[in-house]
Scaffold this motif. Sequence first.
Motif, PDB file in Angstrom:
ATOM      1  N   SER A 198       0.812  -1.226   0.000  1.00 13.56           N
ATOM      2  CA  SER A 198       0.000   0.000   0.000  1.00 13.56           C
ATOM      3  C   SER A 198       0.840   1.267   0.000  1.00 13.56           C
ATOM      4  O   SER A 198       0.348   2.334  -0.381  1.00 13.56           O
ATOM      5  CB  SER A 198      -0.938   0.009   1.208  1.00 13.56           C
ATOM      6  OG  SER A 198      -0.206   0.012   2.426  1.00 13.56           O
ATOM      7  N   TRP A 199       2.118   1.190   0.382  1.00 12.16           N
ATOM      8  CA  TRP A 199       2.948   2.389   0.387  1.00 12.16           C
ATOM      9  C   TRP A 199       3.136   2.945  -1.017  1.00 12.16           C
ATOM     10  O   TRP A 199       3.480   4.121  -1.189  1.00 12.16           O
ATOM     11  CB  TRP A 199       4.316   2.118   1.033  1.00 12.16           C
ATOM     12  CG  TRP A 199       5.104   0.986   0.441  1.00 12.16           C
ATOM     13  CD1 TRP A 199       5.177  -0.294   0.902  1.00 12.16           C
ATOM     14  CD2 TRP A 199       5.929   1.030  -0.744  1.00 12.16           C
ATOM     15  NE1 TRP A 199       6.004  -1.053   0.099  1.00 12.16           N
ATOM     16  CE2 TRP A 199       6.479  -0.265  -0.914  1.00 12.16           C
ATOM     17  CE3 TRP A 199       6.273   2.023  -1.652  1.00 12.16           C
ATOM     18  CZ2 TRP A 199       7.327  -0.589  -1.970  1.00 12.16           C
ATOM     19  CZ3 TRP A 199       7.128   1.709  -2.713  1.00 12.16           C
ATOM     20  CH2 TRP A 199       7.638   0.418  -2.856  1.00 12.16           C
ATOM     21  N   GLU A 200       2.858   2.126  -2.032  1.00 10.81           N
ATOM     22  CA  GLU A 200       3.011   2.605  -3.403  1.00 10.81           C
ATOM     23  C   GLU A 200       1.946   3.635  -3.776  1.00 10.81           C
ATOM     24  O   GLU A 200       2.198   4.543  -4.565  1.00 10.81           O
ATOM     25  CB  GLU A 200       2.947   1.428  -4.383  1.00 10.81           C
ATOM     26  CG  GLU A 200       4.148   0.499  -4.254  1.00 10.81           C
ATOM     27  CD  GLU A 200       4.189  -0.536  -5.359  1.00 10.81           C
ATOM     28  OE1 GLU A 200       5.296  -0.887  -5.778  1.00 10.81           O
ATOM     29  OE2 GLU A 200       3.116  -0.994  -5.807  1.00 10.81           O
ATOM     30  N   TRP A 201       0.746   3.493  -3.250  1.00 11.47           N
ATOM     31  CA  TRP A 201      -0.306   4.476  -3.541  1.00 11.47           C
ATOM     32  C   TRP A 201      -0.652   5.337  -2.321  1.00 11.47           C
ATOM     33  O   TRP A 201      -1.297   6.360  -2.454  1.00 11.47           O
ATOM     34  CB  TRP A 201      -1.574   3.789  -4.063  1.00 11.47           C
ATOM     35  CG  TRP A 201      -2.190   2.795  -3.113  1.00 11.47           C
ATOM     36  CD1 TRP A 201      -3.042   3.046  -2.081  1.00 11.47           C
ATOM     37  CD2 TRP A 201      -1.989   1.372  -3.116  1.00 11.47           C
ATOM     38  NE1 TRP A 201      -3.389   1.886  -1.435  1.00 11.47           N
ATOM     39  CE2 TRP A 201      -2.773   0.839  -2.063  1.00 11.47           C
ATOM     40  CE3 TRP A 201      -1.261   0.508  -3.917  1.00 11.47           C
ATOM     41  CZ2 TRP A 201      -2.812  -0.523  -1.781  1.00 11.47           C
ATOM     42  CZ3 TRP A 201      -1.315  -0.849  -3.637  1.00 11.47           C
ATOM     43  CH2 TRP A 201      -2.068  -1.358  -2.586  1.00 11.47           C
ATOM     44  N   GLU A 202      -0.171   4.929  -1.153  1.00 12.03           N
ATOM     45  CA  GLU A 202      -0.375   5.724   0.070  1.00 12.03           C
ATOM     46  C   GLU A 202       0.943   5.754   0.850  1.00 12.03           C
ATOM     47  O   GLU A 202       1.158   4.913   1.721  1.00 12.03           O
ATOM     48  CB  GLU A 202      -1.487   5.114   0.927  1.00 12.03           C
ATOM     49  CG  GLU A 202      -1.849   5.958   2.129  1.00 12.03           C
ATOM     50  CD  GLU A 202      -2.961   5.333   2.967  1.00 12.03           C
ATOM     51  OE1 GLU A 202      -3.149   5.794   4.108  1.00 12.03           O
ATOM     52  OE2 GLU A 202      -3.623   4.382   2.497  1.00 12.03           O
ATOM     53  N   PRO A 203       1.825   6.689   0.525  1.00 11.99           N
ATOM     54  CA  PRO A 203       3.147   6.739   1.169  1.00 11.99           C
ATOM     55  C   PRO A 203       3.036   6.748   2.696  1.00 11.99           C
ATOM     56  O   PRO A 203       2.196   7.414   3.280  1.00 11.99           O
ATOM     57  CB  PRO A 203       3.731   8.056   0.653  1.00 11.99           C
ATOM     58  CG  PRO A 203       3.046   8.281  -0.657  1.00 11.99           C
ATOM     59  CD  PRO A 203       1.648   7.763  -0.466  1.00 11.99           C
ATOM     60  N   GLY A 204       3.903   5.951   3.312  1.00 11.35           N
ATOM     61  CA  GLY A 204       3.917   5.866   4.772  1.00 11.35           C
ATOM     62  C   GLY A 204       3.087   4.738   5.342  1.00 11.35           C
ATOM     63  O   GLY A 204       3.219   4.407   6.522  1.00 11.35           O
ATOM     64  N   SER A 205       2.225   4.136   4.539  1.00  4.91           N
ATOM     65  CA  SER A 205       1.395   3.029   5.025  1.00  4.91           C
ATOM     66  C   SER A 205       2.171   1.721   4.929  1.00  4.91           C
ATOM     67  O   SER A 205       3.205   1.628   4.272  1.00  4.91           O
ATOM     68  CB  SER A 205       0.093   2.933   4.221  1.00  4.91           C
ATOM     69  OG  SER A 205       0.369   2.658   2.864  1.00  4.91           O
ATOM     70  N   ASP A 206       1.650   0.691   5.589  1.00  7.62           N
ATOM     71  CA  ASP A 206       2.367  -0.585   5.654  1.00  7.62           C
ATOM     72  C   ASP A 206       1.397  -1.745   5.473  1.00  7.62           C
ATOM     73  O   ASP A 206       1.432  -2.720   6.203  1.00  7.62           O
ATOM     74  CB  ASP A 206       3.098  -0.708   6.990  1.00  7.62           C
ATOM     75  CG  ASP A 206       4.014  -1.931   7.026  1.00  7.62           C
ATOM     76  OD1 ASP A 206       4.483  -2.335   5.945  1.00  7.62           O
ATOM     77  OD2 ASP A 206       4.240  -2.487   8.118  1.00  7.62           O
ATOM     78  N   GLY A 207       0.509  -1.627   4.482  1.00  9.97           N
ATOM     79  CA  GLY A 207      -0.468  -2.681   4.261  1.00  9.97           C
ATOM     80  C   GLY A 207      -0.399  -3.227   2.853  1.00  9.97           C
ATOM     81  O   GLY A 207       0.652  -3.244   2.226  1.00  9.97           O
ATOM     82  N   ASN A 208      -1.549  -3.660   2.368  1.00  5.62           N
ATOM     83  CA  ASN A 208      -1.663  -4.156   0.989  1.00  5.62           C
ATOM     84  C   ASN A 208      -3.074  -3.825   0.493  1.00  5.62           C
ATOM     85  O   ASN A 208      -3.641  -2.814   0.892  1.00  5.62           O
ATOM     86  CB  ASN A 208      -1.353  -5.658   0.922  1.00  5.62           C
ATOM     87  CG  ASN A 208      -2.129  -6.467   1.951  1.00  5.62           C
ATOM     88  OD1 ASN A 208      -3.278  -6.168   2.274  1.00  5.62           O
ATOM     89  ND2 ASN A 208      -1.506  -7.511   2.498  1.00  5.62           N
ATOM     90  N   CYS A 209      -3.650  -4.660  -0.358  1.00  2.47           N
ATOM     91  CA  CYS A 209      -4.961  -4.346  -0.920  1.00  2.47           C
ATOM     92  C   CYS A 209      -6.101  -4.555   0.070  1.00  2.47           C
ATOM     93  O   CYS A 209      -7.242  -4.159  -0.212  1.00  2.47           O
ATOM     94  CB  CYS A 209      -5.204  -5.196  -2.169  1.00  2.47           C
ATOM     95  SG  CYS A 209      -5.401  -6.971  -1.816  1.00  2.47           S
ATOM     96  N   PHE A 210      -5.840  -5.168   1.207  1.00  2.32           N
ATOM     97  CA  PHE A 210      -6.894  -5.428   2.192  1.00  2.32           C
ATOM     98  C   PHE A 210      -7.561  -4.129   2.648  1.00  2.32           C
ATOM     99  O   PHE A 210      -6.903  -3.131   2.922  1.00  2.32           O
ATOM    100  CB  PHE A 210      -6.315  -6.161   3.408  1.00  2.32           C
ATOM    101  CG  PHE A 210      -7.279  -6.264   4.555  1.00  2.32           C
ATOM    102  CD1 PHE A 210      -8.398  -7.068   4.468  1.00  2.32           C
ATOM    103  CD2 PHE A 210      -7.064  -5.525   5.724  1.00  2.32           C
ATOM    104  CE1 PHE A 210      -9.292  -7.162   5.529  1.00  2.32           C
ATOM    105  CE2 PHE A 210      -7.950  -5.624   6.786  1.00  2.32           C
ATOM    106  CZ  PHE A 210      -9.066  -6.444   6.689  1.00  2.32           C
TER     107      PHE A 210
END
Length: 413
Positions: free
Chosen positions: A298-310
């Motif tokens: 998820s950091w690819e579309w939301e910098p600073g986050s640490d998730g995935n598509c969930f």
Amino acid sequence: MTTQASPDRRIQLLFPVALASLLILGTARIILDSLKNNRSQFLWQESEKHRVVRLPINISGDEIIPEGCNIFEGQWVWDNVSFPLYTEESCSYLVKQVTCQRNGRPDSNYKNWRWQPNACKLPRFNALKLLEILRGKRLMFVGDSIQRGMFDSMVCLVQSVIPEGKKSLQRIPPRKIFTAEEYDASIEYYWAPFIVESNSDHATNHTVKRRQVNLDSISKHGREWEGVDILVFESYVWWMYKPLINATYGSAQSVQEFNVTTAYRLALETWANWIETSVNPRNQKLFFMTMSPTHLWSWEWEPGSDGNCFNESHPIERPYWGTGSNLDILRIVREVLKQVKIDVTLLNITQLSEFRKDAHTSIYGERKGKLLTKEQRSDPQTYADCIHWCLPGVPDTWNQILYAHLIQDYRIL
């Protein structure tokens, strides 16, 4: 006593025959002229036993993609009126891997997004028209489980207009075959994750970690593709497990480690050679689908986050290209297709699918043939599937684009 007809009498008797012949020829000419002018489309196919006559397909102006319109450039727009094109409940052929809402997904917004090209509109999918195009023909999707999802989608898109008892689904590994009896048509899926032959070619019992590809071997698969009227190929995710892959080339006994991009090019060239030696472009139409993107970080579309598509519920609404889509592979596909002497239509679904981080099966699918347990669902960082897609969903748009190409093709397939 017999009398002979006079010359004038014979001429009178021949006149109706000549007139009927002229009328038949004139009618045929009108039909041919109509075909040339693209006013309507009469499709037929010569079979070994008989000629299959097709009903007219009336194509309206809004079903034609204007010249110069790139249908792969656009945006996703909210549409809860005309989408989804079917439901989980209306299609009994869907497998558990893709029925996200039935598997517990709490939201359903992912079903209601419609792809809108910038400069035109995609024609709305018409199952009856597609079945007329497919009358007497075979449509086959070839590839991995992503391509199987496209097959499942297509079956669901057409099955509702076919009466009960006139349709069936067979599983004959490595194939799945949906048959529309009244149209003498089939929609099929063939498992070939690398397109060329590999040790992962068994449809259900295939190795994942110890992959080995035979880069110059395709004849076993090719025998199953020969004579298929419309072929849609796809191969990507299985190549991307590691940067290197075990493969043979030139000698079936010599296994070497190949860089994935090098191996992919060699495999695609083997496939291209099969096309040029085995496909009849007058009777067969070919498509190649570009890579289906993943949304693993998820950091690819939301910098600073640490998730995935969930837990994602909306598409990305800005220019985006994730690391899950390999530009080198895309370049290889374009280069090989450019060199092929037979026309292959490229379905470039990658960019439009990149925006749909919200549409993956996530924790609402299967793992090794079983739905995730409660404990597994509580750990989406490990178990969320950000590769496969929910249905109804994104693969329906891929098929809508395929339909747009087929409905515009005025050649006899």
